[in-house]
Motif scaffolding. Structure first.
Motif, PDB file in Angstrom:
ATOM      1  N   UNK A 175       0.859  -1.178   0.000  1.00 25.73           N
ATOM      2  CA  UNK A 175       0.000   0.000   0.000  1.00 25.73           C
ATOM      3  C   UNK A 175       0.898   1.231   0.000  1.00 25.73           C
ATOM      4  N   UNK A 176       0.686   2.130  -0.963  1.00 22.31           N
ATOM      5  CA  UNK A 176       1.570   3.273  -1.168  1.00 22.31           C
ATOM      6  C   UNK A 176       0.872   4.576  -0.819  1.00 22.31           C
ATOM      7  N   UNK A 177       1.655   5.539  -0.301  1.00 23.46           N
ATOM      8  CA  UNK A 177       1.116   6.871  -0.040  1.00 23.46           C
ATOM      9  C   UNK A 177       1.193   7.709  -1.316  1.00 23.46           C
ATOM     10  N   UNK A 178       0.903   8.992  -1.209  1.00 24.84           N
ATOM     11  CA  UNK A 178       0.867   9.844  -2.410  1.00 24.84           C
ATOM     12  C   UNK A 178       2.252  10.045  -3.022  1.00 24.84           C
ATOM     13  N   UNK A 179       3.303   9.811  -2.225  1.00 22.73           N
ATOM     14  CA  UNK A 179       4.668   9.909  -2.747  1.00 22.73           C
ATOM     15  C   UNK A 179       5.186   8.564  -3.244  1.00 22.73           C
ATOM     16  N   UNK A 180       4.297   7.577  -3.332  1.00 26.56           N
ATOM     17  CA  UNK A 180       4.642   6.233  -3.804  1.00 26.56           C
ATOM     18  C   UNK A 180       5.614   5.518  -2.863  1.00 26.56           C
ATOM     19  N   UNK A 181       5.536   5.851  -1.555  1.00 31.08           N
ATOM     20  CA  UNK A 181       6.306   5.147  -0.538  1.00 31.08           C
ATOM     21  C   UNK A 181       5.419   4.110   0.132  1.00 31.08           C
ATOM     22  N   UNK A 182       5.982   2.958   0.464  1.00 28.42           N
ATOM     23  CA  UNK A 182       5.213   1.885   1.083  1.00 28.42           C
ATOM     24  C   UNK A 182       4.848   2.246   2.520  1.00 28.42           C
ATOM     25  N   UNK A 183       3.554   2.124   2.851  1.00 31.28           N
ATOM     26  CA  UNK A 183       3.104   2.406   4.218  1.00 31.28           C
ATOM     27  C   UNK A 183       2.361   1.212   4.826  1.00 31.28           C
ATOM     28  N   UNK A 184       2.181   0.153   4.055  1.00 34.98           N
ATOM     29  CA  UNK A 184       1.471  -1.007   4.575  1.00 34.98           C
ATOM     30  C   UNK A 184       1.373  -2.115   3.545  1.00 34.98           C
ATOM     31  N   UNK A 185       0.649  -3.147   3.907  1.00 35.69           N
ATOM     32  CA  UNK A 185       0.468  -4.302   3.030  1.00 35.69           C
ATOM     33  C   UNK A 185      -1.000  -4.706   3.045  1.00 35.69           C
ATOM     34  N   UNK A 186      -1.527  -5.072   1.884  1.00 37.80           N
ATOM     35  CA  UNK A 186      -2.926  -5.477   1.812  1.00 37.80           C
ATOM     36  C   UNK A 186      -3.142  -6.639   0.860  1.00 37.80           C
ATOM     37  N   UNK A 187      -4.191  -7.425   1.152  1.00 43.47           N
ATOM     38  CA  UNK A 187      -4.649  -8.481   0.245  1.00 43.47           C
ATOM     39  C   UNK A 187      -5.912  -7.977  -0.436  1.00 43.47           C
ATOM     40  N   UNK A 188      -5.896  -7.919  -1.760  1.00 43.10           N
ATOM     41  CA  UNK A 188      -7.036  -7.460  -2.554  1.00 43.10           C
ATOM     42  C   UNK A 188      -7.418  -8.592  -3.500  1.00 43.10           C
ATOM     43  N   UNK A 189      -8.532  -9.230  -3.228  1.00 45.89           N
ATOM     44  CA  UNK A 189      -8.894 -10.464  -3.938  1.00 45.89           C
ATOM     45  C   UNK A 189      -9.121 -10.243  -5.427  1.00 45.89           C
ATOM     46  N   UNK A 190      -9.974  -9.285  -5.776  1.00 41.93           N
ATOM     47  CA  UNK A 190     -10.275  -9.059  -7.197  1.00 41.93           C
ATOM     48  C   UNK A 190      -9.043  -8.568  -7.942  1.00 41.93           C
ATOM     49  N   UNK A 191      -8.317  -7.661  -7.343  1.00 38.64           N
ATOM     50  CA  UNK A 191      -7.135  -7.079  -8.001  1.00 38.64           C
ATOM     51  C   UNK A 191      -6.040  -8.102  -8.238  1.00 38.64           C
ATOM     52  N   UNK A 192      -6.048  -9.179  -7.446  1.00 39.42           N
ATOM     53  CA  UNK A 192      -5.001 -10.193  -7.577  1.00 39.42           C
ATOM     54  C   UNK A 192      -5.109 -10.976  -8.884  1.00 39.42           C
ATOM     55  N   UNK A 193      -6.173 -10.766  -9.633  1.00 46.24           N
ATOM     56  CA  UNK A 193      -6.323 -11.466 -10.915  1.00 46.24           C
ATOM     57  C   UNK A 193      -5.397 -10.877 -11.976  1.00 46.24           C
ATOM     58  N   UNK A 194      -4.900  -9.669 -11.759  1.00 42.38           N
ATOM     59  CA  UNK A 194      -4.120  -8.975 -12.782  1.00 42.38           C
ATOM     60  C   UNK A 194      -2.686  -9.481 -12.785  1.00 42.38           C
ATOM     61  N   UNK A 195      -2.209  -9.858 -13.965  1.00 41.90           N
ATOM     62  CA  UNK A 195      -0.849 -10.364 -14.119  1.00 41.90           C
ATOM     63  C   UNK A 195       0.144  -9.224 -14.343  1.00 41.90           C
ATOM     64  N   UNK A 196       1.422  -9.612 -14.335  1.00 49.86           N
ATOM     65  CA  UNK A 196       2.518  -8.640 -14.479  1.00 49.86           C
ATOM     66  C   UNK A 196       2.978  -8.520 -15.927  1.00 49.86           C
ATOM     67  N   UNK A 197       3.454  -7.332 -16.261  1.00 51.86           N
ATOM     68  CA  UNK A 197       4.246  -7.116 -17.463  1.00 51.86           C
ATOM     69  C   UNK A 197       5.164  -5.931 -17.209  1.00 51.86           C
ATOM     70  N   UNK A 198       6.344  -5.971 -17.794  1.00 52.68           N
ATOM     71  CA  UNK A 198       7.245  -4.816 -17.721  1.00 52.68           C
ATOM     72  C   UNK A 198       6.829  -3.748 -18.729  1.00 52.68           C
ATOM     73  N   UNK A 199       5.805  -4.058 -19.537  1.00 51.90           N
ATOM     74  CA  UNK A 199       5.166  -3.077 -20.418  1.00 51.90           C
ATOM     75  C   UNK A 199       3.684  -3.049 -20.086  1.00 51.90           C
TER      76      UNK A 199
END
Length: 492
Positions: A175-199
């Motif tokens: 979980x990131x703040x407005x400066x894109x710094x990590x402030x926590x960790x979360x499990x998001x069930x629906x969002x976890x369906x999205x895969x990775x790409x470097x593009x």
């Protein structure tokens, strides 16, 4: 709360919100404890929980909202005090509690009108975990903490507990703040369906604990099988990105950006000695330094790898020098203009790369402003490392942040100008980090009353942040817009 999602049949444009979701479970990072509300994650005036004396809330509303989750945790935190529960153990405990006492097994998080994800749908990667010594050591240490912490909850057996742990570590979002710094960790069930790409064609941002996924490319319709986000920091070599994904998520990324020779030839490049030539020059500076891994079979992203390309290998593959010629420094030359390098030039490049690598390692993860170190490194880079060399880019990033931290505005502006092309090359044109860089640079220019340049930078920031965050996000509404309005008013 159910997730908010976009209709899958409509056309998608950059900036469109594809999914907005609340966490299944989340924890505020221990380093932020006492600085942010444990419920909404806002950085405001806080009140400490009178029971456990560990958790903080910004007011009665957040305390009441969090009580259903905190009431079992409160006496356990109080009992083990003054020990501090590691973030991973606390997150795992929250997951266990929700599954045992709440709606964890039946909860559905929708990403379309008819499609949803449940806890059981998350992959645990059990065989991978068993073979991962580092993760198994971490799991063992968490188990010791859990057995002490959760006296009032019957824990699953070891196999089941490892399955929960696997789902947690593989599917967690920072979980990131407005400066894109990590402030926590979360499990998001629906969002976890999205895969990775470097593009990627989408980006993840956060508004408090709410995750938002927005498109950054045009699409004729929403197909979740084609949506990609980046799981990692992009300003690394392809090999470093691939290795991080292998060790953290157990897959090998074989996207075009990872195996495209055009990017690989820049990441450890020297600058051409010909001042009129901007081409990268590849010099073997470390025989064991790999730049990219290729899947065993084309399109494979899950199995082992072959064809490990090392530093300097592209010279051999692209029809330049053969191996004997590369070992002889007099044959190192620019493939664009033909300028040759002497042994002295090659030795200087090698020493500076080794020197920079060591200092980047020293600065990694540190909050200390290494102003002098960064300046010294960058002075030595001049005329030796290519402007898009990844080590040069990473040093520029450290230097910019260090000079901002120390309020050394003149030098910060110099480094911002040089850093922007690096961010565009490694992160892409529609990345939140690039938008933030424009915003920070514009803010400094406004402070210096360089109004014309300030307006230009803030308008570039607006174009990106409006797409990646949306107009209702606090970063856009409360920070960027007032700055841009001020700069434009003062420039008139």
């Amino acid at each position: 709360m159910r997730s908010k999602f976009r209709n899958t049949t409509s056309e998608i444009k950059p900036g469109d919100l594809l999914l907005s979701e609340q966490p299944f479970a989340y924890v505020l990072s221990s380093k932020e404890q006492g600085n942010r509300c444990d419920n909404c994650l806002e950085k405001v005036k806080l009140l400490k929980c009178s029971g456990c004396q560990f958790v903080y809330y910004c007011g009665r509303s957040c305390q009441k909202d969090a009580w259903g989750d905190h009431k079992w945790e409160c006496p356990n935190l109080k009992r083990v005090a003054p020990k501090v529960i590691p973030d991973g153990a606390r997150m795992l405990a929250k997951i266990i509690n929700r599954l045992n006492r709440g709606d964890g097994h039946s909860f559905r998080s929708f990403y379309s009108a008819t499609s949803f994800r449940m806890w059981k749908d998350l992959m645990s990667h059990y065989p991978n975990l068993k073979a991962d010594k580092k993760r198994m050591d971490h799991f063992t240490s968490l188990c010791v903490v859990l057995y002490e912490f959760l006296k009032d909850i019957s824990l699953p057996n070891t196999v089941e507990l490892m399955g929960l742990y696997g789902r947690m570590v593989i599917n967690s979002f920072m979980i990131l703040d407005t400066d894109m710094n990590s402030i926590g960790t979360g499990i998001y069930l629906a969002s976890s369906i999205v895969d990775h790409s470097c593009e990627p064609n989408a980006v993840v941002t956060f508004d408090g604990k709410t995750i938002n996924i927005r498109a950054i490319q045009n699409m004729s319709y929403l197909d979740w099988n084609q949506i990609r986000i980046s799981y990692i920091d992009m300003m690394k070599t392809p090999y470093e990105r691939q290795n991080e994904l292998l060790s953290s998520y157990y897959f090998l990324c074989g996207c075009h950006r990872c195996i495209d020779g055009n990017q690989v030839k820049y990441v450890h490049a020297a600058t051409c000695l010909n001042e009129n030539c901007e081409a990268p020059v590849e010099i073997t500076w470390n025989e064991n330094c790999q730049l990219v891994l290729r899947p065993e079979t084309e399109g494979s992203t899950q199995n082992g790898v072959s064809n490990g390309i090392k530093n300097g290998d592209f010279q051999k593959q692209n029809g330049g020098c053969d191996e004997e010629e590369i070992d002889n420094d007099e044959f190192v030359h620019c493939k664009e203009c033909g300028t040759k390098y002497t042994e002295k030039h090659v030795e200087a490049f090698i020493k500076i790369m080794e020197f920079t690598k060591q200092h980047l390692k020293n600065m990694e993860g540190s909050s200390v402003a290494y102003v002098d170190v960064c300046n010294y490194c960058l002075d030595r880079h001049e005329g030796v490392l290519h402007p898009l060399n990844v080590m040069h880019a990473q040093t520029l990033d450290h230097a910019f942040e260090a000079h901002v931290q120390m309020q050394l505005w003149e030098k910060a502006c110099v480094y911002a100008e040089r850093l922007i092309p690096c961010f565009r090359f490694y992160h892409g044109d529609k990345n939140p980090l690039l938008g933030l860089l424009y915003l920070k640079y514009g803010k400094i220019l406004l402070y210096k009353m360089d109004l014309e340049k300030a307006v230009a930078q803030l308008k570039l920031a607006e174009k990106i942040i409006k797409t990646t965050h949306g107009e209702s996000h606090p970063l856009y509404r409360e920070q960027l817009v007032p700055l841009l309005q001020q700069a434009m008013a003062e420039a008139d």
